[in-house]
Write a protein that holds these residues in place. Structure first.
Motif, PDB file in Angstrom:
ATOM      1  N   ASP A 177       3.609  -0.392   6.936  1.00 17.40           N
ATOM      2  CA  ASP A 177       4.166  -1.688   6.181  1.00 17.40           C
ATOM      3  C   ASP A 177       4.010  -1.118   4.919  1.00 17.40           C
ATOM      4  OD1 ASP A 177       5.175  -4.005   4.900  1.00 17.40           O
ATOM      5  OD2 ASP A 177       4.278  -5.255   6.483  1.00 17.40           O
ATOM      6  N   ASP A 179       5.115  -2.639   2.096  1.00 16.81           N
ATOM      7  CA  ASP A 179       4.876  -3.468   1.260  1.00 16.81           C
ATOM      8  C   ASP A 179       3.455  -3.948   1.073  1.00 16.81           C
ATOM      9  OD1 ASP A 179       7.716  -3.711   0.678  1.00 16.81           O
ATOM     10  OD2 ASP A 179       8.029  -5.073   2.307  1.00 16.81           O
ATOM     11  N   LYS A 180       2.538  -3.665   1.973  1.00 16.63           N
ATOM     12  CA  LYS A 180       1.055  -4.355   2.174  1.00 16.63           C
ATOM     13  C   LYS A 180       0.179  -3.026   1.661  1.00 16.63           C
ATOM     14  CE  LYS A 180       2.026  -7.456   5.691  1.00 16.63           C
ATOM     15  NZ  LYS A 180       1.769  -8.091   7.021  1.00 16.63           N
TER      16      LYS A 180
END
Length: 456
Positions: A177, A179-180
């Motif tokens: 992920d 975005d994290k």
């Protein structure tokens, strides 16, 4: 009465009854009769279907829209129209699939830019009917060439940890992920436990098969994360990459020339109608260009001599030819169309502008690499004798500051019964551009992938 594809273009069908299923390309209506330009996709030239007032559903047929699919029963008869050998006199026409009046592909000229926006429909136009049939036939010819000569077809992986070109222009594949993630990425937690990307070439893996089967080839998609918007670059394209053991650079050039002529000759013999159309509307002299290539003999010159010829030509080039540097398109054009007027192999390139896997020559300054330049296109194929000496290969990678961890198996290959071997690569789309005269790579790929474009 049999259902026939458009092989009815042969005279043996005159006087016979047929059933056709396909699409309306044009529809001209008159009070007592009508003419439908019909295509079922099996032949480039369309068939004229003539229907008359005596058909029970004549009024309904007159309302059939361009783009609709229909079923036609009728008889193949000689045509009174000049330039048309036959037509089909319909005894029954049924609508299979209607099409609205705002159908985008109307019987009028459309710009290629517009058709790229309608890429899911553009195979229904004459230009793309020709281009994509030639693409299909060329792919068949390529497989034929190698299969007839007992090459093993190798399916290279599309996901890899190896950068075959060492340029780093690869699309990353991950399930993390993004975005994290903050800071450094721990690829041990990614799907493959390491950094993975889409392949830029199947060559390195193909070499492993060449050292088992002697002759192998890949033919599949490759990917480059290159932010280029030129007419000749795409981010997803197909490559043909043979690898041959016990083969040096001279033999490699023999195979390159033979394969290219085989494919071009196949297209000349099997895509006549398409080539006539393209010769008339896309590139004047296309057929003559292709025939000339098949009947030519390529000359072979070193990169040093190529630069020498360019300098001594007295021509004013936009990009000054220099020893140790790459050739520009204008340089290739001069060599193939003015200096030699035939295909040209340029070999023994400066090592500093070529890939790490190419065999270092005794002069320590050049590598056994080759490009095939052809009139009307420039560079069409590139190959090399591969570096089979482990110590030389390792030093070359060190000089280029390449990590060896992900290519440990490629290095080991040199220890386990290595031998002289060579190969080459040809971008399939570059070949289709040459065969069709179409200048933009976006128009020879069904659904092109270029910067900011991933539609369809």
């Amino acid at each position: 009465m049999d259902t026939k594809e458009l092989f009815i273009h042969t005279k043996e069908y005159l006087g016979k009854k047929v059933v056709l299923e396909g699409w309306i390309r044009n529809h001209r209506k008159q009070k007592e009769f009508g003419f439908i330009s019909f295509s079922d996709g099996t032949f480039f030239t369309q068939v004229q279907v003539v229907y008359e007032k005596d058909l029970k559903n004549f009024d309904d047929i007159q309302k059939f829209h361009i783009g609709s699919s229909i079923r036609v029963e009728g008889e193949v008869v000689e045509s009174p129209k000049e330039g048309q050998t036959f037509e089909v006199h319909a005894t029954d026409i049924q609508l299979l699939g209607d099409c609205p009046e705002d159908y985008p592909i109307q019987p009028k000229p459309h710009s290629r830019e517009f058709l790229r926006e309608q890429a899911y429909l553009r195979p229904r136009t004459n230009l793309f009917q020709a281009v994509f049939r030639i693409r299909s036939k060329a792919a068949y010819a390529i497989h034929n060439y190698f299969q007839e000569r007992d090459y093993v077809y190798f399916h290279a992986p599309l996901i890899t940890a190896a950068d075959a070109e060492g340029a780093g222009e690869m699309f990353q594949v991950t399930t993390l992920d993004l975005d994290k993630i903050k800071g450094n990425v721990d690829y041990s937690k990614d799907f493959f436990g390491k950094k993975a990307s889409l392949t830029v070439s199947g060559q390195l893996q193909a070499e492993t098969f060449a050292l088992a089967y002697k002759k192998t080839y890949t033919f599949g998609p490759t990917f480059r994360a290159e932010n280029s918007n030129t007419k000749t670059h795409a981010n997803e394209f197909w490559m043909i990459e043979p690898e041959i053991s016990f083969c040096d650079l001279e033999q490699d050039m023999d195979i390159m020339e033979e394969m290219l002529k085989y494919v071009v000759d196949y297209i000349l013999k099997n895509c006549h109608e398409e080539l006539v159309f393209l010769d008339s509307f896309v590139e004047k002299g296309l057929i003559e260009k292709l025939e000339k290539l098949v009947n030519s003999k390529a000359v072979r010159i070193t990169h040093h001599d190529a630069i020498k010829y360019l300098i001594e030509s007295g021509k004013k080039f936009e990009f000054e030819p220099k020893y140790g540097e790459d050739l520009a398109r204008e340089h290739e054009k001069y060599l193939t169309e003015e200096k030699f007027n035939c295909p040209v192999f340029v070999y023994n390139w400066p090592k500093d502008i070529k890939a790490f896997y190419m065999r270092l020559n005794d002069d320590q300054e050049t590598v056994a690499a080759v490009d095939l330049l052809v009139p009307g296109s420039g560079e069409l194929m590139g190959g090399s004798q591969r570096e089979e000496r482990l110590d030389v290969l390792e030093k070359r990678m060190d000089d280029l500051h390449m990590g060896k961890e992900d290519l440990w198996w490629y290095l080991k290959l040199r220890e386990y019964g290595g031998c002289v071997h060579s190969g080459f690569g040809m971008g399939f789309e570059r070949l289709i551009m040459y065969l069709t005269g179409v200048e933009n790579i976006r128009d020879v790929i069904p659904y092109p992938r270029t910067p900011s474009n991933c539609e369809f």
